[in-house]
Design a protein around this motif. Structure first.
Motif, PDB file in Angstrom:
ATOM      1  N   LEU A 109      59.479 -80.805-124.471  1.00 60.14           N
ATOM      2  CA  LEU A 109      60.407 -80.776-125.687  1.00 60.14           C
ATOM      3  C   LEU A 109      61.669 -81.118-125.133  1.00 60.14           C
ATOM      4  O   LEU A 109      62.145 -81.281-123.845  1.00 60.14           O
ATOM      5  N   ALA A 110      62.510 -81.964-125.877  1.00 60.63           N
ATOM      6  CA  ALA A 110      63.762 -82.340-125.435  1.00 60.63           C
ATOM      7  C   ALA A 110      65.058 -81.407-124.998  1.00 60.63           C
ATOM      8  O   ALA A 110      64.890 -80.312-125.456  1.00 60.63           O
ATOM      9  N   LEU A 111      65.815 -81.724-123.998  1.00 64.13           N
ATOM     10  CA  LEU A 111      66.641 -80.650-123.675  1.00 64.13           C
ATOM     11  C   LEU A 111      67.740 -80.336-124.647  1.00 64.13           C
ATOM     12  O   LEU A 111      67.919 -81.194-125.647  1.00 64.13           O
ATOM     13  N   PRO A 112      68.300 -79.258-124.688  1.00 66.52           N
ATOM     14  CA  PRO A 112      69.115 -78.926-125.573  1.00 66.52           C
ATOM     15  C   PRO A 112      70.594 -79.572-125.526  1.00 66.52           C
ATOM     16  O   PRO A 112      70.905 -80.033-124.362  1.00 66.52           O
ATOM     17  N   GLN A 113      71.195 -79.722-126.807  1.00 65.53           N
ATOM     18  CA  GLN A 113      72.825 -80.333-126.603  1.00 65.53           C
ATOM     19  C   GLN A 113      73.522 -79.193-126.743  1.00 65.53           C
ATOM     20  O   GLN A 113      73.598 -78.373-127.666  1.00 65.53           O
ATOM     21  N   TYR A 114      74.797 -79.214-126.041  1.00 64.18           N
ATOM     22  CA  TYR A 114      75.936 -78.358-126.264  1.00 64.18           C
ATOM     23  C   TYR A 114      76.985 -79.197-126.715  1.00 64.18           C
ATOM     24  O   TYR A 114      77.317 -80.396-126.165  1.00 64.18           O
ATOM     25  N   GLU A 115      77.871 -78.499-127.456  1.00 62.59           N
ATOM     26  CA  GLU A 115      78.844 -79.249-128.163  1.00 62.59           C
ATOM     27  C   GLU A 115      80.322 -78.119-128.305  1.00 62.59           C
ATOM     28  O   GLU A 115      79.927 -77.096-128.733  1.00 62.59           O
ATOM     29  N   LEU A 116      81.381 -78.803-127.855  1.00 61.83           N
ATOM     30  CA  LEU A 116      82.696 -77.908-128.033  1.00 61.83           C
ATOM     31  C   LEU A 116      82.953 -78.187-129.672  1.00 61.83           C
ATOM     32  O   LEU A 116      83.128 -79.303-129.923  1.00 61.83           O
ATOM     33  N   ILE A 117      82.869 -77.158-130.315  1.00 57.51           N
ATOM     34  CA  ILE A 117      83.364 -77.298-131.661  1.00 57.51           C
ATOM     35  C   ILE A 117      84.864 -77.107-131.931  1.00 57.51           C
ATOM     36  O   ILE A 117      85.325 -77.815-132.599  1.00 57.51           O
ATOM     37  N   ALA A 118      85.485 -76.004-131.141  1.00 54.71           N
ATOM     38  CA  ALA A 118      86.908 -75.707-131.380  1.00 54.71           C
ATOM     39  C   ALA A 118      87.346 -75.054-130.113  1.00 54.71           C
ATOM     40  O   ALA A 118      86.666 -74.425-129.328  1.00 54.71           O
ATOM     41  N   SER A 119      88.618 -75.218-130.072  1.00 55.59           N
ATOM     42  CA  SER A 119      89.377 -74.252-129.130  1.00 55.59           C
ATOM     43  C   SER A 119      90.493 -73.483-129.743  1.00 55.59           C
ATOM     44  O   SER A 119      91.203 -74.136-130.586  1.00 55.59           O
ATOM     45  N   HIS A 120      90.765 -72.300-129.236  1.00 56.15           N
ATOM     46  CA  HIS A 120      91.806 -71.608-130.178  1.00 56.15           C
ATOM     47  C   HIS A 120      92.746 -71.149-129.148  1.00 56.15           C
ATOM     48  O   HIS A 120      92.625 -70.720-127.888  1.00 56.15           O
ATOM     49  N   GLY A 121      93.896 -70.645-129.562  1.00 55.44           N
ATOM     50  CA  GLY A 121      94.821 -69.851-128.619  1.00 55.44           C
ATOM     51  C   GLY A 121      95.902 -70.632-127.763  1.00 55.44           C
ATOM     52  O   GLY A 121      95.536 -72.009-127.760  1.00 55.44           O
ATOM     53  N   GLU A 122      96.688 -70.161-127.129  1.00 54.90           N
ATOM     54  CA  GLU A 122      97.664 -70.616-126.178  1.00 54.90           C
ATOM     55  C   GLU A 122      96.687 -70.973-124.760  1.00 54.90           C
ATOM     56  O   GLU A 122      95.768 -70.423-124.600  1.00 54.90           O
ATOM     57  N   ASP A 123      97.457 -71.879-124.096  1.00 55.07           N
ATOM     58  CA  ASP A 123      96.765 -72.168-122.915  1.00 55.07           C
ATOM     59  C   ASP A 123      96.318 -70.826-122.223  1.00 55.07           C
ATOM     60  O   ASP A 123      95.393 -70.894-121.400  1.00 55.07           O
ATOM     61  N   HIS A 124      96.963 -69.978-122.036  1.00 52.17           N
ATOM     62  CA  HIS A 124      97.095 -68.661-120.875  1.00 52.17           C
ATOM     63  C   HIS A 124      95.852 -67.778-121.708  1.00 52.17           C
ATOM     64  O   HIS A 124      95.178 -66.795-120.975  1.00 52.17           O
ATOM     65  N   ALA A 125      95.410 -67.995-123.003  1.00 54.31           N
ATOM     66  CA  ALA A 125      94.601 -67.023-123.497  1.00 54.31           C
ATOM     67  C   ALA A 125      93.492 -67.936-124.447  1.00 54.31           C
ATOM     68  O   ALA A 125      93.347 -67.525-125.617  1.00 54.31           O
ATOM     69  N   LYS A 126      93.213 -69.000-123.920  1.00 49.32           N
ATOM     70  CA  LYS A 126      92.116 -69.950-124.736  1.00 49.32           C
ATOM     71  C   LYS A 126      91.006 -69.257-124.975  1.00 49.32           C
ATOM     72  O   LYS A 126      90.246 -68.771-123.961  1.00 49.32           O
ATOM     73  N   THR A 127      90.229 -69.356-126.318  1.00 50.74           N
ATOM     74  CA  THR A 127      88.882 -69.215-126.170  1.00 50.74           C
ATOM     75  C   THR A 127      88.196 -70.625-126.958  1.00 50.74           C
ATOM     76  O   THR A 127      89.029 -71.389-127.561  1.00 50.74           O
ATOM     77  N   PHE A 128      86.909 -70.709-126.478  1.00 47.45           N
ATOM     78  CA  PHE A 128      86.116 -71.956-126.903  1.00 47.45           C
ATOM     79  C   PHE A 128      84.951 -71.691-127.692  1.00 47.45           C
ATOM     80  O   PHE A 128      84.175 -70.767-127.410  1.00 47.45           O
ATOM     81  N   ASP A 129      84.946 -72.268-129.037  1.00 52.12           N
ATOM     82  CA  ASP A 129      83.454 -72.288-129.539  1.00 52.12           C
ATOM     83  C   ASP A 129      82.727 -73.333-129.220  1.00 52.12           C
ATOM     84  O   ASP A 129      83.261 -74.598-129.201  1.00 52.12           O
ATOM     85  N   VAL A 130      81.452 -73.033-129.098  1.00 54.33           N
ATOM     86  CA  VAL A 130      80.746 -73.958-128.450  1.00 54.33           C
ATOM     87  C   VAL A 130      79.229 -73.779-129.198  1.00 54.33           C
ATOM     88  O   VAL A 130      78.998 -72.745-129.566  1.00 54.33           O
ATOM     89  N   SER A 131      78.423 -74.951-129.645  1.00 53.44           N
ATOM     90  CA  SER A 131      77.076 -74.875-130.106  1.00 53.44           C
ATOM     91  C   SER A 131      76.119 -75.486-129.146  1.00 53.44           C
ATOM     92  O   SER A 131      76.438 -76.114-128.475  1.00 53.44           O
TER      93      SER A 131
END
Lengths: 220, 220
Positions: free
Chosen positions: A158-180
């Motif tokens: 089967l085809a390989l999975p796709q990863y996508e950055l959906i959003a990032s939140h917060g200040e630079d020193h405490a950033k979080t990332f939403d990924v699918s």
């Protein structure tokens, strides 16, 4: 050959742990119930310590690799528990002392016997001694979720999975990332995860997808 | 309302145990994995003590009644764990603090938090305190295997089981009895058991039949 490294105060308990139900009653079935539960808890704690970042699903998967019947039968053989087994005539004739399920049950029952004989700390030390190398080896050989997902898909062509950055939140020193993480038809499933860096979020999303695919495969 | 009767040295652990994954990481999922295992072991020991004659299958059945998600949610409510839950915005809006699965998970995670904070004996005492009355009540209400088998068959409009003495062995002072329990078509299943008296053997045979029927019902 390994050793239990525990000396029973009450040898009758050790003997009961090796007494198969084919002998009649009393036998090791009740001890096996207790030992299975103790083993699950002590190995859970070891994995919790050794894998500080592993998810609950990952910890469950690792534990299942360590305490399934086949793995416990191997450990029972290393401890030569088969030599001390008490079996009824039928099981004796058919070689029950070599059977995985009987050996695994005897191993679990022995864990409970140590607990009842020497208390929790003695039982914990004994189990830790028996599992420490196995857990280290499993850790060295264990692959991350993205790798396992990729290999699973490739094995099915089967085809390989796709990863996508959906959003990032917060200040630079405490950033979080939403990924699918998405897999395409015919599986067509997407999971999202949040992490302190993109790679960690991708691993979590990959694991969520993989767990879902494995569940589907098991027909759940 | 009941009480945990445990005072955390590290309140952050108690807080982590009540932090749902909807908040992000860290959350209580890893603690839940550990707590589930500890709870299983401590309740297993209690049942092992309280029911010295119960079979492994009977002990498993009793434990499943005590530590399933619904039962743990009830205990979480009695401890008012919902009041301390940390939930993400989505779960907050949809009333996640009232949901059984979230409450049960928080209960299990709290058990692990006590363990990590105070050690096994503290955790064991805490869990025993919470379960002792429930286990006593379950014991008072628990029916023997012959009664349960009969009720199960009657509920399905099926014929009652037949018990037969197959053989007895040994001298009078140490006699054992082999007994069979059979259910007729459409189930058509027979189990045999051996016991130190006829009634005990019948109970064991009835339980073997009942376990088999319940397995079939679950489609195993």
């Amino acid at each position: 050959m390994s050793e239990l490294n525990y000396r029973f105060r009450d040898p009758a308990l050790a003997q009961l742990a090796l007494t198969h139900r084919s002998v009649g009653k009393p036998n090791n079935e009740r001890l096996e119930f207790l030992g299975d539960a103790l083993l699950g808890a002590i190995v859970a704690e070891m994995l919790y310590e050794v894998h500080p970042k592993a998810s609950e699903g990952e910890l469950s998967r690792l534990r299942a690799q360590l305490v399934n019947g086949q793995a416990l039968a191997v450990m029972a053989r290393e401890l030569a528990l088969g030599d001390g087994l008490k079996l009824g005539p039928g099981e004796l004739k058919s070689g029950g002392f070599r059977r995985d399920s009987i050996l695994a049950d005897a191993f679990e029952a022995t864990v409970a016997a140590v607990y009842l004989d020497g208390g929790f700390e003695a039982c914990r030390e004994t189990v830790r001694g028996l599992f420490v190398e196995r857990i280290a080896a499993l850790r060295r050989s264990s692959k991350d979720a993205k790798t396992r997902l990729q290999e699973w898909l490739q094995a099915k062509g089967l085809a390989l999975p796709q990863y996508e950055l959906i959003a990032s939140h917060g200040e630079d020193h405490a950033k979080t990332f939403d990924v699918s993480c998405s897999v395409t038809e015919p599986l067509a499933f997407t999971a999202e995860a949040r992490g302190g860096n993109r790679r960690a979020a991708e691993q979590d999303a990959a694991e969520a997808v993989l767990n879902r695919l494995l569940e589907q495969q098991r027909g759940a």
